[in-house]
Design a protein around this motif. Structure first.
Motif, mmCIF file in Angstrom:
data_model
loop_
_atom_site.group_PDB
_atom_site.id
_atom_site.type_symbol
_atom_site.label_atom_id
_atom_site.label_comp_id
_atom_site.label_asym_id
_atom_site.label_seq_id
_atom_site.Cartn_x
_atom_site.Cartn_y
_atom_site.Cartn_z
ATOM 1 N N ALA A 278 0.831 -1.204 0.000
ATOM 2 C CA ALA A 278 0.000 0.000 0.000
ATOM 3 C C ALA A 278 0.867 1.256 0.000
ATOM 4 O O ALA A 278 0.509 2.266 -0.629
ATOM 5 C CB ALA A 278 -0.932 0.009 1.210
ATOM 6 N N ILE A 279 1.997 1.222 0.688
ATOM 7 C CA ILE A 279 2.918 2.363 0.673
ATOM 8 C C ILE A 279 3.375 2.648 -0.751
ATOM 9 O O ILE A 279 3.397 3.802 -1.197
ATOM 10 C CB ILE A 279 4.130 2.092 1.590
ATOM 11 N N TYR A 280 3.732 1.577 -1.472
ATOM 12 C CA TYR A 280 4.179 1.774 -2.854
ATOM 13 C C TYR A 280 3.046 2.322 -3.728
ATOM 14 O O TYR A 280 3.250 3.238 -4.526
ATOM 15 C CB TYR A 280 4.702 0.470 -3.461
ATOM 16 N N LEU A 282 0.334 4.042 -2.857
ATOM 17 C CA LEU A 282 0.052 5.435 -2.524
ATOM 18 C C LEU A 282 1.161 6.363 -3.021
ATOM 19 O O LEU A 282 0.893 7.483 -3.481
ATOM 20 C CB LEU A 282 -0.125 5.585 -1.009
ATOM 21 N N ASP A 283 2.387 5.898 -2.942
ATOM 22 C CA ASP A 283 3.502 6.685 -3.466
ATOM 23 C C ASP A 283 3.332 6.922 -4.960
ATOM 24 O O ASP A 283 3.590 8.022 -5.465
ATOM 25 C CB ASP A 283 4.824 5.972 -3.195
ATOM 26 N N PHE A 284 2.893 5.892 -5.673
ATOM 27 C CA PHE A 284 2.687 6.023 -7.120
ATOM 28 C C PHE A 284 1.676 7.119 -7.423
ATOM 29 O O PHE A 284 1.914 7.984 -8.280
ATOM 30 C CB PHE A 284 2.206 4.689 -7.694
ATOM 31 N N PHE A 285 0.553 7.116 -6.729
ATOM 32 C CA PHE A 285 -0.479 8.104 -7.029
ATOM 33 C C PHE A 285 -0.133 9.489 -6.474
ATOM 34 O O PHE A 285 -0.507 10.501 -7.073
ATOM 35 C CB PHE A 285 -1.836 7.618 -6.512
ATOM 36 N N TRP A 286 0.562 9.552 -5.352
ATOM 37 C CA TRP A 286 0.984 10.844 -4.849
ATOM 38 C C TRP A 286 1.951 11.509 -5.836
ATOM 39 O O TRP A 286 1.962 12.734 -5.978
ATOM 40 C CB TRP A 286 1.658 10.684 -3.486
ATOM 41 N N ASN A 287 2.739 10.705 -6.505
ATOM 42 C CA ASN A 287 3.740 11.213 -7.440
ATOM 43 C C ASN A 287 3.361 10.938 -8.886
ATOM 44 O O ASN A 287 4.229 10.764 -9.742
ATOM 45 C CB ASN A 287 5.101 10.590 -7.129
ATOM 46 N N GLU A 288 2.074 10.911 -9.182
ATOM 47 C CA GLU A 288 1.638 10.601 -10.541
ATOM 48 C C GLU A 288 2.150 11.628 -11.555
ATOM 49 O O GLU A 288 2.446 11.279 -12.702
ATOM 50 C CB GLU A 288 0.111 10.515 -10.612
ATOM 51 N N THR A 289 2.278 12.876 -11.156
ATOM 52 C CA THR A 289 2.840 13.876 -12.057
ATOM 53 C C THR A 289 4.288 13.557 -12.393
ATOM 54 O O THR A 289 4.721 13.693 -13.547
ATOM 55 C CB THR A 289 2.747 15.281 -11.417
ATOM 56 N N TRP A 290 5.031 13.113 -11.387
ATOM 57 C CA TRP A 290 6.412 12.661 -11.619
ATOM 58 C C TRP A 290 6.443 11.497 -12.598
ATOM 59 O O TRP A 290 7.349 11.374 -13.426
ATOM 60 C CB TRP A 290 7.033 12.256 -10.284
ATOM 61 N N TYR A 291 5.432 10.638 -12.529
ATOM 62 C CA TYR A 291 5.369 9.465 -13.390
ATOM 63 C C TYR A 291 5.361 9.834 -14.870
ATOM 64 O O TYR A 291 5.782 9.051 -15.719
ATOM 65 C CB TYR A 291 4.107 8.661 -13.026
ATOM 66 N N LEU A 345 10.927 -0.578 4.371
ATOM 67 C CA LEU A 345 10.922 0.874 4.574
ATOM 68 C C LEU A 345 12.222 1.504 4.101
ATOM 69 O O LEU A 345 12.218 2.598 3.509
ATOM 70 C CB LEU A 345 10.688 1.191 6.049
ATOM 71 N N LEU A 346 13.353 0.836 4.340
ATOM 72 C CA LEU A 346 14.641 1.352 3.866
ATOM 73 C C LEU A 346 14.681 1.370 2.340
ATOM 74 O O LEU A 346 15.133 2.356 1.731
ATOM 75 C CB LEU A 346 15.793 0.504 4.411
ATOM 76 N N GLY A 347 14.195 0.293 1.719
ATOM 77 C CA GLY A 347 14.139 0.258 0.264
ATOM 78 C C GLY A 347 13.261 1.360 -0.286
ATOM 79 O O GLY A 347 13.618 2.016 -1.281
ATOM 80 N N TYR A 348 12.122 1.581 0.368
ATOM 81 C CA TYR A 348 11.233 2.655 -0.083
ATOM 82 C C TYR A 348 11.899 4.020 0.072
ATOM 83 O O TYR A 348 11.789 4.879 -0.811
ATOM 84 C CB TYR A 348 9.919 2.633 0.705
ATOM 85 N N TYR A 349 12.611 4.226 1.185
ATOM 86 C CA TYR A 349 13.287 5.506 1.411
ATOM 87 C C TYR A 349 14.304 5.770 0.308
ATOM 88 O O TYR A 349 14.362 6.884 -0.250
ATOM 89 C CB TYR A 349 13.981 5.496 2.771
ATOM 90 N N ILE A 350 15.115 4.776 -0.029
ATOM 91 C CA ILE A 350 16.113 4.960 -1.088
ATOM 92 C C ILE A 350 15.425 5.226 -2.421
ATOM 93 O O ILE A 350 15.811 6.134 -3.172
ATOM 94 C CB ILE A 350 17.032 3.719 -1.174
ATOM 95 N N PHE A 351 14.407 4.434 -2.726
ATOM 96 C CA PHE A 351 13.653 4.596 -3.977
ATOM 97 C C PHE A 351 13.065 5.994 -4.093
ATOM 98 O O PHE A 351 13.226 6.684 -5.104
ATOM 99 C CB PHE A 351 12.546 3.538 -4.017
ATOM 100 N N ARG A 352 12.395 6.443 -3.024
ATOM 101 C CA ARG A 352 11.723 7.737 -3.083
ATOM 102 C C ARG A 352 12.702 8.901 -3.063
ATOM 103 O O ARG A 352 12.565 9.859 -3.810
ATOM 104 C CB ARG A 352 10.731 7.841 -1.907
#
Length: 475
Positions: A278-280, A282-291, A345-352
């Motif tokens: 779910a974190i991933y 939500l991150d996708f939609f929060w950053n949809e403009t970045w996409y 969470l660490l992987g997500y932090y690096i990714f984001r």
């Protein structure tokens, strides 16, 4: 197949009016103009076997409690025939067809008819009408960014139904999982076929089309760069984000509801999978403009690879961990669960953060701080298909100075965490990390080949400054 979308090398750019020949830059953008024998063989292999791979995994869970070897052993030893396995497979049903049709129509309505309002009151969120990257033909498309809004509305209705309305059971997705697979395949093949016909007969932008002369490659990799119906319905943005990714978290919730129904509780492993994925999402939609600046939108054409992949491959194979935990519930030791959570969470932090650094660098044209310092850059130039010369800067600071695709490394760490949440009883839930490793390594090499063609000697200077792709000192 449909994948987590990744940005190409971090850069900023500005056009100038220096013209050049179109032929010089045809190989710099998008997919290939010519097809070698290996690429053609790979395309035919995927067209033939990717649907079978999806079916095999889902069938193994449904009939063999998620064992990948048991079906093969049964067939080899004569205990079962292929016809026996197929006879036990649920077929498409009227109920599943209705569910899927309502789902797709609902997402089309949310995407096409409901302008975004979240950006008006959610601090920091960028939605509404946004511009995409320059296409090979020099076109800048506009997009209505409303994915977060669609996700929120969809999930509010889901929870309202589960707790108050009771229109349908929360296990409805799991209960119709295989019949829905056939519906998803129908849509995937239908939209891919339509996109190919559209590319030949009435493309949105003829200058952004690519034809190889090979039917199979054109069908799989796509002809049109940004096929659209009307001004706003963009095939790539819709099918990459909706219906597959919006459904991802709903599918996991349905699996959790089924686990509760069968065993009287939801295990910590199921909670962990739901939370991390779910974190991933939500991150996708929060950053949809970045996409809009990622490979799927900036470089890939729309064909079977994205059309069928987003309808079938993504929702069925990216959710294997939750499906596995319905058939094989796992209660993890506390240390194991905490370790998997911290890795995710660490992987997500690096990714984001890697992607944030790249996006900040691009938005400010390099006038920013990365890790508290002015970023180091490599100046470069490239020529678009309309003959214009563009100036660009490649970032060699922050995570982008550690490795050329360190955001992929973070993504792989998160992917591994999903799998580790399922324990070590079966190989099936680990398909995801194996697939993502192959996919992102291939995407890494593909991106670098494109960048080498696009930037030439400037890219050589960049690779000399940042010598490793994913793991410093290793690869």
């Amino acid at each position: 197949m449909a994948a987590r979308s990744q940005p190409s090398a971090p850069k900023t750019k500005s056009p100038s009016n220096v013209s050049n020949g179109r032929a010089e830059c045809q190989g710099q953008w998008g997919r290939a103009w010519e097809v070698d024998w290996f690429s053609l063989a790979s395309v035919i292999f995927l067209l033939l076997f990717a649907p079978f791979i999806v079916y095999y995994f889902i069938m193994a869970c449904n009939q063999y409690s998620c064992s990948l070897t048991a079906p093969v052993v049964d067939i080899v030893t004569g205990r079962a025939r292929l016809s026996d396995i197929w006879a036990k497979t649920p077929s498409v049903t009227k109920e599943a067809a209705q569910i899927y049709a309502v789902w797709v129509v609902f997402q089309v309505v949310l995407y096409s008819l409901l302008p975004d309002f979240c950006h008006k009151f959610v601090p920091g969120y960028v939605g509404g009408v946004q511009e995409g990257a320059v296409t090979p033909a020099g076109i800048v498309n506009k997009y209505e960014i409303n994915g977060l809004q669609a996700w929120l509305i969809t999930h509010l209705l889901w929870f309202a139904n589960a707790h108050f309305l009771s229109w349908f059971s929360p296990t409805i997705i799991f209960d119709n999982w295989i019949p829905l697979l056939w519906c998803a395949n129908i849509l995937g093949y239908a939209v891919s076929t339509f996109a190919m016909i559209k590319g030949y007969l009435f493309p949105t932008s003829a200058k952004d089309c690519k034809f190889t002369g090979n039917f199979f490659y054109n069908y799989m990799m796509g002809i049109e760069f940004n096929p659209r119906i009307g001004q706003w319905f963009d095939f790539k943005l819709f099918f990459n984000g909706r219906p597959g990714i919006v459904a991802w978290t709903l599918i996991n919730l349905s699996f959790a509801a089924k686990q509760q129904e069968l065993y009287g509780r939801v295990t910590n492993s199921m909670v962990l999978v739901n939370v991390l994925q779910a974190i991933y999402v939500l991150d996708f939609f929060w950053n949809e403009t970045w996409y809009l600046k990622t490979i799927d939108i900036c470089h890939d054409h729309f064909g079977w690879y994205l059309g069928w992949g987003d309808c079938v491959w993504l929702p069925y194979l990216y959710t294997l961990q939750g499906l596995y935990l319905v058939y094989q519930p796992v209660q993890l030791p506390t240390l194991h669960a905490v370790g998997a959570l911290l890795l995710g969470l660490l992987g997500y932090y690096i990714f984001r953060m890697a992607n944030h650094q790249k996006d900040l660098f691009r938005r400010t044209d390099g006038r920013c701080l990365i890790w508290g310092r002015k970023p180091k850059v490599i100046e470069c130039t490239y020529v678009s298909a309309d003959g214009q010369k563009h100036h660009s800067k490649l970032l060699v600071s922050g995570f982008w100075g550690v490795a050329r695709h360190f955001n992929y490394t973070g993504d792989l760490m998160g992917s591994l965490a999903y799998c580790l949440a399922c324990g070590g009883g079966h190989l099936l839930p680990y398909f995801y990390i194996i697939y993502m490793t192959i996919l992102l390594t291939h995407r890494c090499l593909r991106d670098e080949h494109r960048c080498a063609n696009k930037y030439g000697r400037d890219w050589e200077r960049y690779t000399a400054a940042v010598p490793y792709r994913l793991l410093p000192g290793v690869f």
